[in-house]
Design a protein around this motif. Structure first.
Motif, PDB file in Angstrom:
ATOM      1  N   VAL A  37       0.871  -1.176   0.000  1.00 17.43           N
ATOM      2  CA  VAL A  37       0.000   0.000   0.000  1.00 17.43           C
ATOM      3  C   VAL A  37       0.906   1.224   0.000  1.00 17.43           C
ATOM      4  N   ASP A  38       0.662   2.107  -0.947  1.00 16.70           N
ATOM      5  CA  ASP A  38       1.500   3.280  -1.161  1.00 16.70           C
ATOM      6  C   ASP A  38       0.740   4.538  -0.772  1.00 16.70           C
ATOM      7  N   HIS A  39       1.412   5.452  -0.083  1.00 17.16           N
ATOM      8  CA  HIS A  39       0.827   6.760   0.203  1.00 17.16           C
ATOM      9  C   HIS A  39       0.908   7.596  -1.071  1.00 17.16           C
ATOM     10  N   ILE A  40      -0.224   8.072  -1.534  1.00 21.77           N
ATOM     11  CA  ILE A  40      -0.272   8.889  -2.744  1.00 21.77           C
ATOM     12  C   ILE A  40       0.486  10.194  -2.495  1.00 21.77           C
ATOM     13  N   LEU A  41       0.145  10.872  -1.422  1.00 22.46           N
ATOM     14  CA  LEU A  41       0.911  12.021  -0.951  1.00 22.46           C
ATOM     15  C   LEU A  41       1.775  11.539   0.198  1.00 22.46           C
ATOM     16  N   PHE A  42       3.002  12.004   0.265  1.00 20.50           N
ATOM     17  CA  PHE A  42       3.867  11.617   1.374  1.00 20.50           C
ATOM     18  C   PHE A  42       3.206  11.965   2.694  1.00 20.50           C
ATOM     19  N   LEU A  43       3.549  11.239   3.717  1.00 17.55           N
ATOM     20  CA  LEU A  43       2.962  11.506   5.031  1.00 17.55           C
ATOM     21  C   LEU A  43       3.166  12.946   5.464  1.00 17.55           C
ATOM     22  N   ALA A  62       8.419   0.187  -6.264  1.00 17.85           N
ATOM     23  CA  ALA A  62       9.843   0.504  -6.400  1.00 17.85           C
ATOM     24  C   ALA A  62      10.071   1.538  -7.498  1.00 17.85           C
ATOM     25  N   ILE A  63       9.344   1.416  -8.606  1.00 12.06           N
ATOM     26  CA  ILE A  63       9.473   2.377  -9.702  1.00 12.06           C
ATOM     27  C   ILE A  63       9.024   3.759  -9.245  1.00 12.06           C
ATOM     28  N   LYS A  64       7.897   3.832  -8.552  1.00  8.36           N
ATOM     29  CA  LYS A  64       7.393   5.121  -8.071  1.00  8.36           C
ATOM     30  C   LYS A  64       8.366   5.737  -7.074  1.00  8.36           C
ATOM     31  N   THR A  65       8.871   4.936  -6.162  1.00  8.23           N
ATOM     32  CA  THR A  65       9.803   5.437  -5.146  1.00  8.23           C
ATOM     33  C   THR A  65      11.077   5.982  -5.806  1.00  8.23           C
ATOM     34  N   ALA A  66      11.606   5.262  -6.781  1.00 10.94           N
ATOM     35  CA  ALA A  66      12.810   5.716  -7.479  1.00 10.94           C
ATOM     36  C   ALA A  66      12.547   7.011  -8.234  1.00 10.94           C
ATOM     37  N   ALA A  67      11.393   7.127  -8.867  1.00  8.66           N
ATOM     38  CA  ALA A  67      11.064   8.336  -9.620  1.00  8.66           C
ATOM     39  C   ALA A  67      10.939   9.541  -8.690  1.00  8.66           C
ATOM     40  N   VAL A  68      10.337   9.329  -7.539  1.00  8.57           N
ATOM     41  CA  VAL A  68      10.180  10.424  -6.567  1.00  8.57           C
ATOM     42  C   VAL A  68      11.534  10.855  -6.041  1.00  8.57           C
ATOM     43  N   THR A  70      14.421  10.599  -7.543  1.00  5.54           N
ATOM     44  CA  THR A  70      15.130  11.269  -8.635  1.00  5.54           C
ATOM     45  C   THR A  70      14.614  12.697  -8.788  1.00  5.54           C
ATOM     46  N   ALA A  71      13.292  12.850  -8.691  1.00  7.49           N
ATOM     47  CA  ALA A  71      12.696  14.181  -8.847  1.00  7.49           C
ATOM     48  C   ALA A  71      13.107  15.130  -7.724  1.00  7.49           C
ATOM     49  N   LYS A  72      13.287  14.575  -6.530  1.00  6.75           N
ATOM     50  CA  LYS A  72      13.688  15.409  -5.387  1.00  6.75           C
ATOM     51  C   LYS A  72      15.153  15.807  -5.485  1.00  6.75           C
ATOM     52  N   GLY A  73      15.912  15.073  -6.262  1.00  2.00           N
ATOM     53  CA  GLY A  73      17.314  15.416  -6.478  1.00  2.00           C
ATOM     54  C   GLY A  73      18.174  14.888  -5.447  1.00  2.00           C
TER      55      GLY A  73
END
Length: 73
Positions: A37-43, A62-68, A70-73
Motif C-alpha cells: 500500500v503506497d501513500h499517494i501524498l507523502f505523510l 519501487a518504480i514510483k519510489t525511485a522516480a520520486v 530522482t525528482a527530489k534530487g
C-alpha cells in the motif's frame, strides 16, 4: 510491518481487501496482485487515510519510489 501501529495496519488491510490489483498495472491492462500500500501524498504532505493510499505491486512501488527520489534530487 515495522513502524506502523494497529490502526495503520487495519487501514492497509482494508485498502488491499477493497482492491486486490495493483492500480498502476491495472492502468496498463495487466492483472498484477497488489502486495503493498503506497501513500499517494507523502505523510509529510498527506495522511494515513484510505483516500491517500493506493494498492501497488512491489515492482510499481519501487518504480514510483525511485522516480520520486530522482525528482527530489
Amino acid at each position: 510491518m515495522r513502524g506502523y501501529n494497529k490502526r495503520e495496519r487495519h487501514i492497509r488491510n482494508a485498502v488491499l481487501t477493497a482492491e486486490l490489483l495493483c492500480l498502476h498495472c491495472s492502468g496498463r491492462g495487466e492483472g498484477t496482485l497488489a502486495d503493498m500500500v503506497d501513500h499517494i501524498l507523502f505523510l509529510a504532505e498527506g495522511n494515513h487515510r484510505i483516500g491517500n493510499q493506493q494498492p501497488l505491486c512491489s515492482r510499481c512501488h519501487a518504480i514510483k519510489t525511485a522516480a520520486v527520489r530522482t525528482a527530489k534530487g
